[in-house]
Design an enzyme around this catalytic site. Structure first.
Site, PDB file in Angstrom:
ATOM      1  N   GLU A  61     -38.736  18.357  81.422  1.00  0.00           N
ATOM      2  CA  GLU A  61     -38.074  18.367  79.997  1.00  0.00           C
ATOM      3  C   GLU A  61     -38.118  17.231  79.621  1.00  0.00           C
ATOM      4  OE1 GLU A  61     -37.618  21.153  78.700  1.00  0.00           O
ATOM      5  OE2 GLU A  61     -37.244  22.613  80.340  1.00  0.00           O
TER       6      GLU A  61
ATOM      7  N   CYS B 147     -32.390  14.808  73.272  1.00  0.00           N
ATOM      8  CA  CYS B 147     -34.083  15.247  73.101  1.00  0.00           C
ATOM      9  C   CYS B 147     -33.939  16.282  71.887  1.00  0.00           C
ATOM     10  CB  CYS B 147     -34.486  15.755  74.292  1.00  0.00           C
ATOM     11  SG  CYS B 147     -33.663  16.961  75.449  1.00  0.00           S
TER      12      CYS B 147
END
Length: 457
Positions: free
Chosen positions: A230, A264
């Protein structure tokens, strides 16, 4: 070897240090994790889910202590820190409640006689490598489904949140998770590579930067290990002509500034069609520059310090590169950096020769682009090497859903910014990573989908 160190970003004060363990101790973690796996995988599922339920309870019972550590170590405003702990509790509770359904045997509809069943089983010890921006949440996404499965876990956390890392381990111990089923590891990058290479480690999950993901993915691939990566994002926030501009502005400010913009999935590239560009941009700049950095221990503070002064330096390099090449920086009058405190601002006029066009801005700096049409908005969105989350603001649901199909991302939010929930899959495409977490998808990444085929009697 550099230590794991708690430095209060609000003050710069060094508060605690923890040494990196030696190679013998690192190898011992694998020995212990592998030995624990042999028994933990056979622990009845009901017992494992009971542990998850207790972990959820303990997070809520200790919310003040746990949230306080986030504020202390990474500068997360205390109200947002409490929100993270509550989200984490919901993730453990979700898998406690749903693991039995997710792991139920699946009977296949096959040609020929007999039966075919797919079982969902554990695969063995796993290594987790986690970042500092959401110290509990990132861990929970990985740990909860894998404890439900019966995998064991060695967890390397970020160097700047060691007390948060130790607090996680304590919660799991107190919830009844056997000692060697979850092991905190203060190790360095070389030792990480050694652990991935060990044949007893069956997979690795990393949440972090592109650079870290590339390094871990390379080692995992060389040793034929499963991995979930991720990574970063440069999430587009598209505003169409019929959007509710005031609602879009309010959402955009939250999406860019929450957690200091250090996420993110934070909204980073605001792509606005020409017809409403001036109105949106004027209101957005006014609103976001009114947000003032403040004391993260104050419940009313929305923007605290960045995780470190160094994080501010890295962000400023990208901002100054853009300004030097002709972009315009919009800031509040008199706004200036102060250590790890970085005031929110907006860049316009960003072009392809600027680093801010291509790279992730990890902090409270937004980039606003003008485009002539929805189609151009999609094209600009898809130019990015990232593909994590996105937002589309319009009052036409059909148009929004059509654009959603065309966006090269893992997640699309209509008239909202990205929000995590246990029952929603999380992940991206392109350089934003590999694999999915949360929901049923999160339990399948490190599972053995074992086929059992029985002939007709």
């Amino acid at each position: 070897m550099a230590a794991y160190t708690t430095i209060n970003p609000a003050t710069g004060e060094v508060l605690a240090e923890f040494p990196v363990i030696d190679d013998t101790a690192a190898l011992d973690l694998v020995d212990r994790s592998f030995a624990a796996y042999r028994s933990f995988r056979d622990t009845p599922l009901a017992e494992r889910t009971a542990m998850l339920a207790r972990i959820a309870d303990l997070h809520l019972e200790r919310i003040d202590e746990l949230a306080g550590l986030l504020t202390l170590e990474v500068g997360k405003p205390i109200t947002q820190a409490r929100g993270e702990v509550e989200l984490v509790a919901s993730i453990y509770r979700y898998y406690a409640d749903h693991a039995e359904k997710f792991m139920a045997d699946e009977t296949l509809d096959i040609a020929g006689g007999g039966s075919a069943v797919v079982r969902t089983e554990a695969i063995g010890p796993l290594l987790g490598i986690m970042p500092w921006n959401y110290p509990y949440y990132q861990v929970a996404r990985f740990v909860a489904p894998n404890l439900a499965l019966g995998n064991t876990i060695i967890l390397k956390h970020a160097r700047n949140c060691p007390q948060s890392a130790l607090a996680i381990e304590t919660v799991l111990r107190d919830a009844g998770v056997p000692t060697s089923v979850y092991l905190n590891a203060f190790i360095d990058s070389r030792q990480v590579a050694d652990l991935i290479a060990d044949p007893r480690i069956q997979g690795v999950s990393l949440t972090g930067s592109e650079m870290a993901g590339s390094a871990v993915g390379e080692v995992a691939g060389r040793h034929m290990k499963r991995c979930v990566l991720e990574l970063g994002g440069s999430d587009p926030f598209i505003v169409l002509e019929d959007a509710d501009i005031d609602a879009a502005v309010a959402a955009g400010v939250r999406g860019r500034v929450a957690n200091g913009g250090q996420a993110c999935t934070a909204s980073k590239r605001f792509i606005v069609v020409d017809a409403v560009y001036d109105e949106f941009t004027e209101k957005f700049i006014d609103a976001i520059t009114r947000v003032k950095p403040g004391d993260p221990t104050d419940p009313d503070t929305f923007l605290g310090p960045l995780s470190s002064a160094g994080a501010g330096d890295e962000l400023d390099v990208l901002v100054q590169d853009a300004v030097a090449k002709g972009a315009t920086l919009h800031s509040a009058p008199g706004a200036a950096r102060d250590g790890a405190y970085y005031p929110p601002n907006v860049l316009t006029g960003v072009t392809q020769d600027m680093r801010a066009y291509h790279e992730e801005l990890f902090g409270p700096v937004a980039v606003v682009y003008r485009v002539p049409s929805p189609q151009a908005a999609v094209s600009l969105s898809n130019e990015s090497s990232f593909g994590l989350a996105s937002s589309v603001f319009t009052q036409d649901r059909a148009v929004a859903e059509d654009l959603a199909k065309k966006l090269e991302v893992g997640m699309v939010w209509i008239n909202s910014t990205s929000k995590s929930a246990p029952d929603l899959p999380f992940g991206g495409v392109k350089r934003s990573g590999v694999g999915r977490e949360l929901a049923k998808y999160g339990i399948d990444e490190f599972a053995n989908k074992k086929l059992i085929r029985s002939p007709a009697v």
